[in-house]
Design an enzyme around this catalytic site. Structure first.
Site, short mmCIF file in Angstrom:
data_model
loop_
_atom_site.label_atom_id
_atom_site.label_comp_id
_atom_site.label_asym_id
_atom_site.label_seq_id
_atom_site.Cartn_x
_atom_site.Cartn_y
_atom_site.Cartn_z
N CYS A 125 0.85 -1.19 0.00
CA CYS A 125 0.00 0.00 0.00
C CYS A 125 0.89 1.25 0.00
CB CYS A 125 -0.92 -0.01 1.23
SG CYS A 125 -1.78 1.54 1.51
N CYS A 128 0.03 3.72 2.75
CA CYS A 128 0.50 3.23 4.05
C CYS A 128 1.98 3.54 4.24
CB CYS A 128 0.26 1.74 4.17
SG CYS A 128 -1.46 1.22 4.03
#
Length: 210
Positions: A125, A128
């Site tokens: 991600c 993230c």
């Protein structure tokens, strides 16, 4: 060869005096030059303004910080360490690798009357990964708040994602006294970061503010 006085006078009379030379006419170039000088002077003045100096220094510091992050990432990649496994995280932030560890971390937060921020992420991600340095900084600035990182690609934790209903990452769940007090998604956008700080602050009872 020497010249007599009369020869010198004759030679001098043939050299035109400065008063006889045509005077330079003003031109548009001079006007543009004056404008350029004025603009450069203004830019130099503005560049020396304290606010401009502060903004420039802050930009340089951010650039150095990004360069340092890239350098650490390259070192970690060379050593086979993923970005979420870095050892520079503060003591109040932990990578949870099992539900047992999560239960212990939640108990520690409840026993010490601390807020627990659970960060749900996946290694692939981008948001993230981009948010992680900011999250570490928030954790360093708030040592009385506990932060738990949960990897959705960990086989031991992926069922927990389904149990609590986390379908997108990054996602945060805030706990106090074993109870869920807030849950929301976040990213590096100013609105999302403001929401992360606001939600954390509203449930934080310590001496410092997130």
């Amino acid at each position: 060869m020497q010249c007599s006085f009369h020869e010198s006078i004759a030679m001098a009379s043939r050299v035109p005096s400065t008063s006889m030379l045509p005077s330079p006419r003003p031109s548009r170039i001079h006007g543009r030059a004056r404008g350029t000088i004025t603009r450069v002077t203004q830019e130099m003045f503005l560049g020396a303004h304290p606010d401009a100096i502060r903004r420039r220094r802050e930009a340089e510091e951010r650039h150095r910080a990004r360069e340092e992050e890239r350098r650490l990432e390259k070192e970690q990649e060379a050593a086979g360490v993923s970005w979420f496994q870095s050892d520079d995280a503060p003591e109040n932030m932990r990578l949870v690798n099992s539900l047992t560890v999560m239960a212990k971390w939640m108990k520690l937060a409840a026993d010490s009357n601390k807020l627990l921020v659970a960060d749900f992420f996946t290694p692939d991600c981008y948001s993230c990964k981009s948010l992680y340095p900011k999250l570490k900084q928030i954790a360093k600035e708030n040592p009385d708040v506990l932060f738990a990182k949960l990897n959705g690609q960990d086989e031991k934790l992926s069922p927990y994602f389904e149990t609590v209903g986390v379908k997108k990452v990054p996602f945060f769940r805030l706990y106090r006294d074993h109870k869920l007090v807030s849950s929301f998604s976040a990213s590096l956008s100013p609105e999302k970061l403001a929401n992360l700080r606001m939600e954390s602050l509203s449930h934080y009872k310590g001496p410092q503010a997130i």
